[in-house]
Design a protein around this motif. Structure first.
Motif, PDB file in Angstrom:
ATOM      1  N   VAL A 116     -34.909   6.506   1.015  1.00  8.42           N
ATOM      2  CA  VAL A 116     -35.034   7.587   1.812  1.00  8.42           C
ATOM      3  C   VAL A 116     -34.024   8.049   3.037  1.00  8.42           C
ATOM      4  CG1 VAL A 116     -36.501   9.213   3.407  1.00  8.42           C
ATOM      5  CG2 VAL A 116     -37.384   7.668   1.517  1.00  8.42           C
ATOM      6  N   THR A 117     -33.356   8.881   3.318  1.00  8.02           N
ATOM      7  CA  THR A 117     -32.367   9.393   4.461  1.00  8.02           C
ATOM      8  C   THR A 117     -33.020  10.677   5.246  1.00  8.02           C
ATOM      9  OG1 THR A 117     -30.737   8.476   2.707  1.00  8.02           O
ATOM     10  CG2 THR A 117     -29.877   9.919   4.974  1.00  8.02           C
ATOM     11  N   LYS A 118     -33.023  10.573   6.384  1.00  8.37           N
ATOM     12  CA  LYS A 118     -33.624  11.532   7.414  1.00  8.37           C
ATOM     13  C   LYS A 118     -32.503  11.615   8.593  1.00  8.37           C
ATOM     14  CE  LYS A 118     -38.404  10.900   6.104  1.00  8.37           C
ATOM     15  NZ  LYS A 118     -39.690  10.449   6.388  1.00  8.37           N
ATOM     16  N   PHE A 119     -32.837  12.690   8.990  1.00  8.39           N
ATOM     17  CA  PHE A 119     -31.951  12.946  10.513  1.00  8.39           C
ATOM     18  C   PHE A 119     -30.595  12.921  10.164  1.00  8.39           C
ATOM     19  CE2 PHE A 119     -35.982  10.763  11.644  1.00  8.39           C
ATOM     20  CZ  PHE A 119     -36.698  11.849  12.066  1.00  8.39           C
ATOM     21  N   SER A 120     -30.192  13.563   9.234  1.00 12.42           N
ATOM     22  CA  SER A 120     -28.494  14.016   8.829  1.00 12.42           C
ATOM     23  C   SER A 120     -28.103  12.652   8.321  1.00 12.42           C
ATOM     24  CB  SER A 120     -27.955  14.628   9.960  1.00 12.42           C
ATOM     25  OG  SER A 120     -28.674  15.894   9.983  1.00 12.42           O
ATOM     26  N   GLY A 121     -28.828  11.732   7.903  1.00 13.23           N
ATOM     27  CA  GLY A 121     -28.228  10.421   7.572  1.00 13.23           C
ATOM     28  C   GLY A 121     -28.374   9.325   8.562  1.00 13.23           C
ATOM     29  N   LEU A 122     -28.852   9.761   9.697  1.00 15.78           N
ATOM     30  CA  LEU A 122     -29.034   8.607  10.793  1.00 15.78           C
ATOM     31  C   LEU A 122     -30.176   7.665  10.582  1.00 15.78           C
ATOM     32  CD1 LEU A 122     -28.505  10.942  13.963  1.00 15.78           C
ATOM     33  CD2 LEU A 122     -26.919   9.470  12.793  1.00 15.78           C
ATOM     34  N   TRP A 123     -31.148   7.851   9.590  1.00 16.29           N
ATOM     35  CA  TRP A 123     -32.252   7.199   9.478  1.00 16.29           C
ATOM     36  C   TRP A 123     -32.199   7.039   7.934  1.00 16.29           C
ATOM     37  CZ3 TRP A 123     -37.101   5.410  12.097  1.00 16.29           C
ATOM     38  CH2 TRP A 123     -37.942   4.960  11.419  1.00 16.29           C
ATOM     39  N   LYS A 124     -32.353   5.479   7.478  1.00 14.96           N
ATOM     40  CA  LYS A 124     -32.244   5.307   6.139  1.00 14.96           C
ATOM     41  C   LYS A 124     -33.437   4.233   5.903  1.00 14.96           C
ATOM     42  CE  LYS A 124     -27.662   6.134   5.101  1.00 14.96           C
ATOM     43  NZ  LYS A 124     -26.472   6.039   4.290  1.00 14.96           N
ATOM     44  N   ILE A 164     -34.180   9.359 -10.581  1.00 18.01           N
ATOM     45  CA  ILE A 164     -34.458   8.416  -9.293  1.00 18.01           C
ATOM     46  C   ILE A 164     -33.849   6.832  -9.487  1.00 18.01           C
ATOM     47  CG2 ILE A 164     -36.317   9.669  -8.732  1.00 18.01           C
ATOM     48  CD1 ILE A 164     -38.174   7.282  -9.316  1.00 18.01           C
ATOM     49  N   ILE A 165     -33.787   6.551 -10.782  1.00  9.42           N
ATOM     50  CA  ILE A 165     -33.169   5.267 -10.906  1.00  9.42           C
ATOM     51  C   ILE A 165     -31.644   5.507 -10.579  1.00  9.42           C
ATOM     52  CG2 ILE A 165     -32.479   3.305 -12.830  1.00  9.42           C
ATOM     53  CD1 ILE A 165     -35.206   4.063 -14.009  1.00  9.42           C
ATOM     54  N   THR A 166     -31.008   6.451 -10.962  1.00  5.83           N
ATOM     55  CA  THR A 166     -29.535   6.854 -10.609  1.00  5.83           C
ATOM     56  C   THR A 166     -29.681   6.757  -9.235  1.00  5.83           C
ATOM     57  OG1 THR A 166     -29.415   7.776 -12.818  1.00  5.83           O
ATOM     58  CG2 THR A 166     -27.703   8.380 -11.175  1.00  5.83           C
ATOM     59  N   ALA A 167     -30.578   7.404  -8.486  1.00  4.71           N
ATOM     60  CA  ALA A 167     -30.269   7.431  -7.236  1.00  4.71           C
ATOM     61  C   ALA A 167     -30.688   6.351  -6.172  1.00  4.71           C
ATOM     62  CB  ALA A 167     -31.464   8.660  -6.769  1.00  4.71           C
ATOM     63  N   GLY A 168     -30.925   4.948  -6.958  1.00  5.56           N
ATOM     64  CA  GLY A 168     -31.166   3.864  -6.322  1.00  5.56           C
ATOM     65  C   GLY A 168     -32.433   3.311  -6.221  1.00  5.56           C
TER      66      GLY A 168
END
Length: 179
Positions: A116-124, A164-168
């Motif tokens: 999951v990536t949130k806040f324009s990539g700041l939070w992973k 989703i497997i492709t997405a990690g």
């Protein structure tokens, strides 16, 4: 065809307790697991760890297998908690496509750990999600969803899994133990 409406238990996201919500959604029961249950599992894993680290003030909140305040439990807690309910976890080999997954018994359901990536990539971070077949229909019981999402058929489910497997994402098959 039966016009009876299917009752589906769906717990919504609160803090970082997505593993707790995923497990309760998997078992279709409000308190199949409680926060206290998962904390006890995490604490036992810590006590039983032969490589256990020494205590420090940060240890009060950031435990090896979970965050004491927000939850955020790891895979070890998932596996140990499911073992208490006579379930085993089989890690799906990401080199294989979703069509290699046998969706029949003894499969109870599928638990995903998705990036999951949130806040324009700041939070992973990562998020636990349950997929479960209920009365012949596969549902995505993501606790971030307002309601369960029904897949139209197993082909749509497999396409979702391949994406989703492709997405990690990690795909964990929850199996009923044969006793």
């Amino acid at each position: 065809m039966d016009d009876e409406k299917v009752e589906i238990y769906h717990e919504r996201q609160r803090l970082q307790f997505c593993l707790l919500h995923s497990l309760n959604n998997l078992f279709q029961e409000k308190d199949a697991f409680t926060r206290s249950d998962l904390n006890k599992v995490a604490e036992k894993l810590d006590v039983d760890d032969p490589n256990r680290r020494s205590w420090n003030p940060v240890s009060l909140v950031f435990r090896p297998h979970h965050n004491e305040i927000t939850g955020n439990y790891d895979i070890n807690v998932l596996i140990a908690a499911l073992q208490q309910k006579a379930k085993t976890v089989v890690w799906h080999d990401k080199r294989n496509v979703a069509s290699s997954i046998d969706l029949d018994d003894p499969l109870m359901g599928i638990v995903l750990n998705v990036p999951v990536t949130k806040f324009s990539g700041l939070w992973k971070s990562r998020h636990w999600v349950t997929l479960r077949c209920i009365q012949g229909v596969w549902y995505n019981l993501d606790s971030d969803f307002a309601a369960p999402y029904a897949f139209k058929d197993t082909q749509q489910l497999r396409e979702f899994l391949d994406r989703i497997i492709t997405a990690g994402a990690e795909v964990l098959l929850v199996m009923n133990d044969k006793r």
